[in-house]
Enzyme design. Structure first.
Site, PDB file in Angstrom:
ATOM      1  CG  ASP A 147      -2.107   0.838   1.120  1.00 23.73           C
ATOM      2  OD1 ASP A 147      -2.118   1.740   0.261  1.00 23.73           O
ATOM      3  OD2 ASP A 147      -3.065   0.628   1.889  1.00 23.73           O
ATOM      4  CG  ASP A 218      -9.322   3.146   0.172  1.00 22.79           C
ATOM      5  OD1 ASP A 218      -8.539   2.605  -0.634  1.00 22.79           O
ATOM      6  OD2 ASP A 218      -8.960   3.601   1.273  1.00 22.79           O
TER       7      ASP A 218
END
Length: 402
Positions: A147, A218
């Site tokens: 990430d 997201d």
């Protein structure tokens, strides 16, 4: 003759390298599993992961194809004097945990960042890529979610403050570095790029060995988020498939929100159907101990999962839209096709139903298929009226399309 045959065989083996574990392809179909973040967030522990593995076995998810149990952020502790990263007190023995998950016939995933810190502020992998990759392999890790997070301010913006293109080169190099480090371990490890779809990641991630890459920001457990992300997958079909430098390579519209938030039964069903049509990774993130039977039934629908896991690996196309109704088509192995008709808006009743244009789908005459949510046979023909409640879907498999 026997000696000659053995000599020839030996020569062939000498010329052709034996496939090692480092060369073994992974994710030849989209990965299926469960990730800890949506339910446990930063509170996840060793016991939670063990319990989740047990539940995936007992609730039928393993038998349906869910094999990865992925630990997300907040497992990391501090590095020792040699730079070796230690897990924190919530995870006393990562190797033992991986062994436990493997003993259930499952695989285990982990989380890190190319930056100095993870999104939650824990230790990242910057400057320790090879060291961390070796450690993951020693633990028995099968999957890495990588990430971007703190790499943005700490490296990209710091080293190239006014040059976006240079920032993207730094980002790509960081993912390439970890990919090479994972390959060097000799252990097949799925590499999941979580960098929010920046710089058309689908164009460069397969070449550096990425198995999946986020295509957007997201996801959230609401319909607007799900449908917005769905719409952004159009045009990415050619980048997904089963064969790449490190195995399969898949567009990732983010984890499943099935069973989360206040999604209705229709929204959950449509969400799951469309991620399967997209050949997307199916990574659940719901509350396993308290999963309602209707959510379990959605997540373990073998017919829908078969669309996602079809060996041809073709991502669906949105063939056409009419107002709030979208029509998607997915090519399947053996000449079969799947058709998804999504009503993204308000109810379509018998007064003004949606009428299907089969010519746009390349179908001729009347064809028989299977409604994958009712399990019943259905006939598909031109101009047929279709009534759909808002945010619900008709999902049909046609084994022999004309």
């Amino acid at each position: 003759m026997r000696r000659l045959a053995l000599s020839v065989l030996a020569l062939i083996c000498f010329i052709l390298p034996v496939r090692t574990s480092a060369q073994s392809p992974v994710a030849q179909t989209p990965p299926m599993g469960w990730n800890s973040w949506n339910y446990f967030s930063g509170k996840v522990t060793d016991k939670d992961i063990r319990d989740s593995a047990d539940q995936i076995v007992s609730n039928g998810m393993k038998d349906a194809g869910y094999i990865y149990v992925n630990i997300d952020d907040t497992w990391q502790g501090k590095r020792d004097a040699n730079g070796v990263l230690q897990a924190n007190e919530k995870f006393p023995d990562m190797k033992a945990l991986a062994d436990y998950v493997h003993s259930k016939g499952l695989k285990i995933g982990i989380y890190s960042s190319p930056g100095p810190k993870t999104c939650a502020g824990y230790e990242g992998s910057l400057g320790h890529e090879e060291q961390d990759a070796k450690m993951y392999a020693e633990w028995g890790i099968d999957y890495l979610k990588y990430d971007l997070c703190s790499f943005i301010p700490a490296v990209m913006q710091k080293q190239a403050p006014d040059d976006k293109a240079a920032q993207m080169h730094l980002m790509i190099a960081a993912y390439d570095k970890m990919s090479k480090a994972l390959k060097a371990t000799g252990r097949p490890i799925v590499l999941s790029l979580c960098q929010y779809g920046w710089d058309a990641v689908w164009e460069w991630a397969p070449a550096l060995g990425g198995n999946l890459w986020r295509t957007t920001g997201d996801i959230q457990a609401n319909w607007n988020s799900i449908y917005t992300i769905l719409s952004q997958q159009e045009g990415l079909q050619k980048y997904a498939g089963p064969n790449g430098p490190n195995g399969g390579h898949w567009n990732d519209p983010d984890m499943l929100e099935v069973g989360n938030g206040k999604l209705s039964r229709a929204e959950n069903r449509s969400h799951f159907s469309l991620w399967a049509m997209l050949s997307a990774p199916l990574l659940a993130g719901n509350d396993l101990p308290h999963m309602k039977p209707e959510i379990n039934a959605i997540l373990t629908n073998r017919d829908v999962i078969a669309l996602d896991q079809d060996p041809l690996g073709k991502q669906a196309d949105r063939v056409y839209s009419e107002g709030e109704v979208d029509v998607w088509k997915k090519q399947l192995s053996g000449g079969a096709v799947a058709i998804a008709i999504l009503n993204a808006g308000s109810d379509r009743q018998s007064t003004h139903p949606f009428h299907l244009d089969t010519k746009k789908l390349g179908l001729r005459g009347t064809v028989k298929g299977k409604d994958l949510w009712t399990g019943k046979e259905i006939e598909i023909k031109d101009n047929m009226p279709i009534e759909l409640n808002g945010r619900d879907i008709l999902l049909v498999r046609i084994d022999k399309s004309k």
